[in-house]
Design a protein around this motif. Structure first.
Motif, PDB file in Angstrom:
ATOM      1  N   GLY A  44       0.775  -1.228   0.000  1.00 57.21           N
ATOM      2  CA  GLY A  44       0.000   0.000   0.000  1.00 57.21           C
ATOM      3  C   GLY A  44       0.807   1.280   0.000  1.00 57.21           C
ATOM      4  N   GLN A 159     -10.226   0.072   1.567  1.00 56.22           N
ATOM      5  CA  GLN A 159      -8.978   0.582   2.162  1.00 56.22           C
ATOM      6  C   GLN A 159      -8.753   2.061   1.876  1.00 56.22           C
ATOM      7  OE1 GLN A 159      -5.715  -2.496   2.840  1.00 56.22           O
ATOM      8  NE2 GLN A 159      -6.287  -2.893   0.721  1.00 56.22           N
ATOM      9  N   ARG A 200      -7.464   2.834   7.793  1.00 56.27           N
ATOM     10  CA  ARG A 200      -7.148   4.189   7.330  1.00 56.27           C
ATOM     11  C   ARG A 200      -8.227   5.200   7.736  1.00 56.27           C
ATOM     12  NH1 ARG A 200      -5.618   4.354   1.214  1.00 56.27           N
ATOM     13  NH2 ARG A 200      -4.275   6.083   1.853  1.00 56.27           N
ATOM     14  N   GLU A 384       1.504   6.826   1.080  1.00 59.61           N
ATOM     15  CA  GLU A 384       0.452   5.880   0.709  1.00 59.61           C
ATOM     16  C   GLU A 384       0.167   5.995  -0.785  1.00 59.61           C
ATOM     17  OE1 GLU A 384      -1.635   6.031   5.122  1.00 59.61           O
ATOM     18  OE2 GLU A 384      -2.511   7.179   3.479  1.00 59.61           O
ATOM     19  N   TYR A 430      -4.360   2.617  -2.049  1.00 59.82           N
ATOM     20  CA  TYR A 430      -3.404   1.800  -1.296  1.00 59.82           C
ATOM     21  C   TYR A 430      -2.709   0.781  -2.202  1.00 59.82           C
ATOM     22  CZ  TYR A 430      -1.827   1.051   3.508  1.00 59.82           C
ATOM     23  OH  TYR A 430      -1.087   1.039   4.666  1.00 59.82           O
TER      24      TYR A 430
END
Length: 440
Positions: A44, A159, A200, A384, A430
């Motif tokens: 990620g 994510q 996250r 990220e 990610y």
């Protein structure tokens, strides 16, 4: 093995802003364009970024490279102010702010007492963000805790890095949309414990705006911020002149509208105030001194007739700013269309908004406004891996205009002035592809 415990590699044309800046004139020097580049992601995060020629030595032999030879790859858009419960009432006719809330917003938000309904709209909302190239957003939910649960669950599945919170509102709204100072504190505290920093997800203490909270509730909001210093504060400020007069009348003991929030401990480096169209000089100074941030929402400001935001002033006062779509007073999920209106707002004030400055405000500058510039906003190693793949010519007219582009800056400016969701070919969250535009 987790979903992201693997490498991925993307080859193509890359553009980002390499470092945060203090003046708009510095942005051009920080624009980084790699004509043939390689991005390698691991778990990620960005493991390596540079030219394709240099990158092949860093590429493990078993990693398949996804190549986008004709597209442009930029960091994912960051939306610094949006209301997910207002998705279905976008484009509601004819009112300015306070009347618009009573006529459209409050009746729509009542529906989010139903968890199944909240889940349905949250799923639609998150997919619409990705379809428009937005990979991070600061989001208003409703007064109902289940509205927050639904949104964070939808983000967690993908994510995505979202920041959101339960609205705190204990007066001047329909009775069944109001909480109390105590219930707002207890519900928010429980939601912070449940969601903040999980995956996250990040939490924002969210008083709707000062007029819909009693002094007791704002004090409780400040208490939450003091107890959890790394949570966000997300609210509205100085959007509409009648709203400002109302706030001053309700809090006569404070120096002005912003001072209400400041008095209750709600300013700071993770405090984001939407709109700020009509700030006074001492309020600009307070925003700077407290490291608070502004969400500039041009489609909303124009739609509700709120006024023209002085973007140039943010550079002069050294105040952090990002762009917000402000759905549903805002009229598009697309940050490209938001940039179009931001450009016009500046033109009406005799100022300009360049392509690279607009890119900054929607990526690295937005990350700075959200106190996330160490994690998001460009292709620096360790950040990220949220980015989008843009088709610069999805229509015949755009293709014709791009054929006359004089370099990358002109090409990006044309993209921003003519673009919309059709330009977003893919969105990566990610390090993994979370949205792919259908070819049909």
């Amino acid at each position: 093995m987790s979903k992201t415990a693997a490498r991925s590699a993307i080859r193509g044309r890359f553009l980002d802003i390499e470092n945060t800046v203090a003046q708009a004139c510095e942005i051009h020097d920080q624009a980084r364009y790699v004509e043939d580049g390689l991005l390698i992601c691991l778990n990620g995060k960005i493991e390596w970024f540079g030219t394709w020629q240099d990158g092949q030595a860093h590429l493990p032999p078993d990693v398949q490279v996804q190549h986008y030879p004709d597209q442009l790859i930029i960091p994912g858009f960051i939306d610094t102010h949006i209301h997910y419960p207002q998705t279905e009432m976008i484009g509601a006719y004819g009112e300015q702010l306070l009347e618009w809330l009573d006529t459209y917003t409050f009746p729509t938000e009542l529906q989010f007492s139903d968890p199944a309904y909240a889940e349905k709209i949250a799923e639609f909302f998150v997919q619409e963000l990705l379809k428009n190239g937005t990979t991070t957003a600061l989001v208003f939910c409703t007064v109902h805790p289940q509205s927050v649960d639904a949104l964070f669950q939808a983000a967690q599945k993908r994510q995505m890095r979202l920041i959101a919170g339960k609205v705190m509102m204990d007066r001047h709204a329909p009775e069944n949309l109001c909480d109390t100072a105590e219930s707002a504190y207890a519900d928010s505290k429980q939601l912070i414990e449940k969601w903040h920093g999980k995956g996250r997800n990040l939490y924002a203490v969210t008083p709707r705006f000062a007029p819909t909270s009693t002094p007791e509730q704002l004090a409780r909001a400040g208490q939450l911020k003091a107890e959890y210093p790394d949570v966000y504060v997300h609210t509205h400020l100085s959007e509409n002149k009648n709203e400002i007069a109302w706030a001053k009348a309700l809090f006569p003991e404070q120096k002005g509208y912003l001072d209400v929030y400041h008095h209750y401990g709600l300013t700071g480096s993770r405090s984001v105030f939407a709109h700020c169209v009509h700030l006074e000089d001492d309020e600009w100074q307070c925003m700077h001194d407290t490291d608070s941030a502004i969400a500039f929402c041009p489609t909303s400001n124009l739609f509700l007739g709120s006024g023209l935001f002085p973007l140039k002033k943010t550079w002069e006062a050294q105040v952090k700013v990002g762009l917000g779509t402000d759905i549903g007073a805002g009229t598009s999920f697309s940050q490209l269309q938001t940039i179009q209106e931001a450009y016009k707002v500046q033109q009406l004030q005799g100022d300009k908004l360049s392509a690279f400055e607009a890119l900054y405000h929607t990526t690295l500058g937005g990350a700075k406004a959200l106190d996330l510039a160490d994690q998001l906003g460009n292709f620096n190693i360790g950040k990220e891996a949220d980015f989008i793949v843009l088709d610069l010519q999805p229509t015949a007219l755009q293709a014709l205009r791009q054929s006359r582009a004089k370099g990358i800056e002109d090409a990006v400016f044309a993209l921003m002035m003519m673009g919309d969701d059709r330009n977003v070919q893919a969105a990566y969250v990610y390090g993994e592809c979370a949205y792919q535009r259908s070819k049909a």
